[in-house]
Motif scaffolding. Structure first.
Motif, PDB file in Angstrom:
ATOM      1  N   SER A 112       0.811  -0.958  -0.150  1.00 17.66           N
ATOM      2  CA  SER A 112      -0.301   0.103  -0.166  1.00 17.66           C
ATOM      3  C   SER A 112       1.187   1.218  -0.070  1.00 17.66           C
ATOM      4  O   SER A 112       2.201   1.444   0.621  1.00 17.66           O
ATOM      5  CB  SER A 112      -1.136  -0.199   1.366  1.00 17.66           C
ATOM      6  OG  SER A 112       0.270   0.136   2.666  1.00 17.66           O
ATOM      7  N   GLU A 113       0.093   2.325   0.001  1.00 21.33           N
ATOM      8  CA  GLU A 113       1.088   3.614  -0.222  1.00 21.33           C
ATOM      9  C   GLU A 113       1.658   4.178   0.826  1.00 21.33           C
ATOM     10  O   GLU A 113       2.523   4.397   0.956  1.00 21.33           O
ATOM     11  CB  GLU A 113      -0.303   4.530  -0.523  1.00 21.33           C
ATOM     12  CG  GLU A 113       1.205   6.453  -0.570  1.00 21.33           C
ATOM     13  CD  GLU A 113       1.715   6.647  -1.365  1.00 21.33           C
ATOM     14  OE1 GLU A 113       1.890   5.853  -2.914  1.00 21.33           O
ATOM     15  OE2 GLU A 113       2.521   7.728  -1.344  1.00 21.33           O
ATOM     16  N   ARG A 116       4.914   1.625   1.380  1.00 16.68           N
ATOM     17  CA  ARG A 116       5.738   2.236   0.968  1.00 16.68           C
ATOM     18  C   ARG A 116       6.267   3.859   1.537  1.00 16.68           C
ATOM     19  O   ARG A 116       7.794   3.416   1.454  1.00 16.68           O
ATOM     20  CB  ARG A 116       5.440   2.897  -0.572  1.00 16.68           C
ATOM     21  CG  ARG A 116       4.887   1.135  -1.284  1.00 16.68           C
ATOM     22  CD  ARG A 116       5.411   1.050  -3.052  1.00 16.68           C
ATOM     23  NE  ARG A 116       4.397   2.715  -3.381  1.00 16.68           N
ATOM     24  CZ  ARG A 116       2.706   2.429  -4.299  1.00 16.68           C
ATOM     25  NH1 ARG A 116       2.846   0.844  -4.099  1.00 16.68           N
ATOM     26  NH2 ARG A 116       2.163   2.976  -4.166  1.00 16.68           N
ATOM     27  N   GLN A 117       5.696   4.075   2.092  1.00 24.01           N
ATOM     28  CA  GLN A 117       5.903   5.640   3.289  1.00 24.01           C
ATOM     29  C   GLN A 117       6.928   5.279   3.970  1.00 24.01           C
ATOM     30  O   GLN A 117       8.100   5.899   3.726  1.00 24.01           O
ATOM     31  CB  GLN A 117       4.669   6.786   3.102  1.00 24.01           C
ATOM     32  CG  GLN A 117       4.011   7.208   2.182  1.00 24.01           C
ATOM     33  CD  GLN A 117       5.465   8.278   1.753  1.00 24.01           C
ATOM     34  OE1 GLN A 117       6.035   8.952   2.162  1.00 24.01           O
ATOM     35  NE2 GLN A 117       4.982   8.223   0.303  1.00 24.01           N
TER      36      GLN A 117
END
Ligand code: SF4
Length: 257
Positions: A112-113, A116-117
């Motif tokens: 998921s974003e 990834r962050q």
């Protein structure tokens, strides 16, 4: 590090720890504070102290960070002691990362974003990482992010952690109460002043259950992929992967224990 407390006798240390435990549970409430429990000697000693304060009960939940890479004996120890001591254990596992792994490699594009962050935040720019071999993204996602999610999902305001001043250089500057911002919560460290030999003295005096690996040359127990026996036993964490130990300051700044 408080030298006076470090050199006090075991009874004084135990009393100080019990005061801190009681104070923390009164301050935050039984629903809002948990114990980070690894199944290792220090956090099990901490759980034992909580039982001593509450007449054999552990009235708060425990967070067990499950990397999926623990020794079998750790899982057996967790399950047996949970039953024996009637523990309420929250199993904190980063299933998103584990599910995105193929033959030991985590495909970052499958995450998921938010995940990834998290990985970007530690400066990892490659498109994948190897579980256990790429220690920073592995420890960060499987341990720190899993802990953060457990804090958020269970609405915790505080987490008691069994770290000690003498255990690791990066832990020597810790205090009993340590505010954290992401997520916002307080870390409480009731056994900071115990030395390595105090831990074993307490465990032996009180017959605290211990993982059998301690009787097979291990002095500190982490994931099986990153931990070896340490038969000389001169340095407590000498059996831990040393490249990870060198990045402890950095990992701890991001929320690692
Ligand atoms: S100790 Fe090793 S396997 Fe466990 S989370 Fe850290 S890098 Fe991964």
């Amino acid at each position: 590090m408080d030298e006076t407390l470090m050199t006090s006798n075991l009874d004084e240390k135990v009393n100080k720890s019990k005061e801190l435990i009681l104070e923390a549970i009164n301050k935050f409430g039984k629903e809002k504070v948990a114990i980070a429990w690894t199944g290792g000697k220090d956090s099990t000693l901490l759980v034992h102290l909580v039982r001593e304060v509450f007449n054999g009960q552990v009235p708060i939940p425990l967070v067990f960070v499950d990397t999926g890479k623990h020794f079998d004996t750790v899982y057996t120890f967790r399950d047996d002691l949970s039953e024996q001591w009637n523990l309420n254990v929250i199993n904190a596992m980063n299933t998103e990362v584990i599910n995105a792994t193929e033959i030991g490699i985590v495909k970052i594009h499958r995450l998921s974003e938010d995940m990834r962050q998290e990985i970007k935040q530690i400066g990892w720019t490659k498109e994948e990482f190897r579980l256990a071999l790429d220690r920073e993204p592995c420890c960060h996602t499987l341990k720190t992010v899993a802990t953060k999610k457990a804090i958020i999902e269970n609405g915790l305001d505080a987490l008691m952690v069994g770290i000690r001043w003498d255990e690791q250089e990066s832990r020597s500057k810790e205090s009993y109460y340590s505010p954290r911002i992401n997520p916002k919560h307080i870390r409480i460290h009731p056994i900071l002043h115990f030395r390595w030999d105090d831990v074993w003295e307490y465990i032996n005096l009180n017959n605290v259950p211990r993982n059998p690996l301690y009787d097979k040359g291990f002095t500190s127990i982490g994931c099986f992929t990153c931990t070896n026996p340490n038969p000389e036993g001169k340095v407590e964490r000498g059996g831990r992967a040393q490249d990870k130990e060198q990045t402890m300051n950095r990992l701890r700044a991001l929320g690692y224990f």
